[in-house]
Scaffold this motif. Structure first.
Motif, PDB file in Angstrom:
ATOM      1  N   ALA A  47       0.845  -1.196   0.000  1.00  0.00           N
ATOM      2  CA  ALA A  47       0.000   0.000   0.000  1.00  0.00           C
ATOM      3  C   ALA A  47       0.876   1.240   0.000  1.00  0.00           C
ATOM      4  O   ALA A  47       2.035   1.199   0.409  1.00  0.00           O
ATOM      5  N   ILE A  49       0.556   5.748   0.687  1.00  0.00           N
ATOM      6  CA  ILE A  49      -0.248   6.870   1.155  1.00  0.00           C
ATOM      7  C   ILE A  49       0.496   8.138   0.776  1.00  0.00           C
ATOM      8  O   ILE A  49       1.700   8.267   1.032  1.00  0.00           O
ATOM      9  N   THR A  55      -4.866   7.001  -0.240  1.00  0.00           N
ATOM     10  CA  THR A  55      -4.244   5.683  -0.188  1.00  0.00           C
ATOM     11  C   THR A  55      -4.524   4.863  -1.438  1.00  0.00           C
ATOM     12  O   THR A  55      -5.503   5.099  -2.151  1.00  0.00           O
ATOM     13  N   TYR A  57      -3.920   0.533  -2.676  1.00  0.00           N
ATOM     14  CA  TYR A  57      -3.540  -0.792  -2.208  1.00  0.00           C
ATOM     15  C   TYR A  57      -3.350  -1.750  -3.373  1.00  0.00           C
ATOM     16  O   TYR A  57      -4.001  -1.629  -4.411  1.00  0.00           O
ATOM     17  N   ILE A  67      -3.325   1.075   5.586  1.00  0.00           N
ATOM     18  CA  ILE A  67      -2.199   1.988   5.771  1.00  0.00           C
ATOM     19  C   ILE A  67      -2.728   3.304   6.309  1.00  0.00           C
ATOM     20  O   ILE A  67      -3.806   3.768   5.922  1.00  0.00           O
ATOM     21  N   SER A  68      -1.963   3.878   7.226  1.00  0.00           N
ATOM     22  CA  SER A  68      -2.333   5.177   7.779  1.00  0.00           C
ATOM     23  C   SER A  68      -1.069   5.867   8.266  1.00  0.00           C
ATOM     24  O   SER A  68      -0.005   5.252   8.330  1.00  0.00           O
TER      25      SER A  68
END
Length: 120
Positions: A47, A49, A55, A57, A67-68
């Protein structure tokens, strides 16, 4: 340098959250991502960002991985759930300038040393 943490051994069906700290980088200006590599296999993007928080993937990952990032803490995360034995791999975070976001994270210029995830 990027420093991953949070890996470990977990039973199938379990969850893990990986973290990636980067004191020298501003996450709000970089493209960030995760990829993994299992023994004897090619690197596999998970992933990405971007600086705005958008985001993307890999198709096979989007249902179980999230994801963050926390820009204030300069920390990237990967929440993994419903883990399977085939998820066993070394997991890496990576970073690059914004124009790299259209490419896979395993090609980014900056990466960490990885954190091992083992699912049994």
């Amino acid at each position: 340098q990027l420093v991953e943490s949070g890996g470990g051994s977990v039973q199938a069906g379990g969850s893990l959250r990986l973290s990636c700290a980067a004191p020298g980088y501003r996450y709000d200006t970089y493209c960030m991502g995760w990829f993994r590599q299992a023994p004897g296999k090619a690197r596999e993007g998970i992933a990405v960002i971007d600086s705005d928080g958008d985001t993307a993937y890999a198709e096979s990952m989007k249902d179980r991985f999230t994801i963050s990032k926390d820009n204030a803490k300069n920390t990237l995360y990967l929440q993994m759930s419903s883990l399977k034995p085939e998820d066993t791999a070394m997991y890496y975070c990576a970073a690059d300038r914004p124009w790299a976001c259209s490419g896979p994270p395993e090609t980014y210029d900056i990466r960490g040393q990885g954190t091992q995830v083992t699912v049994s």
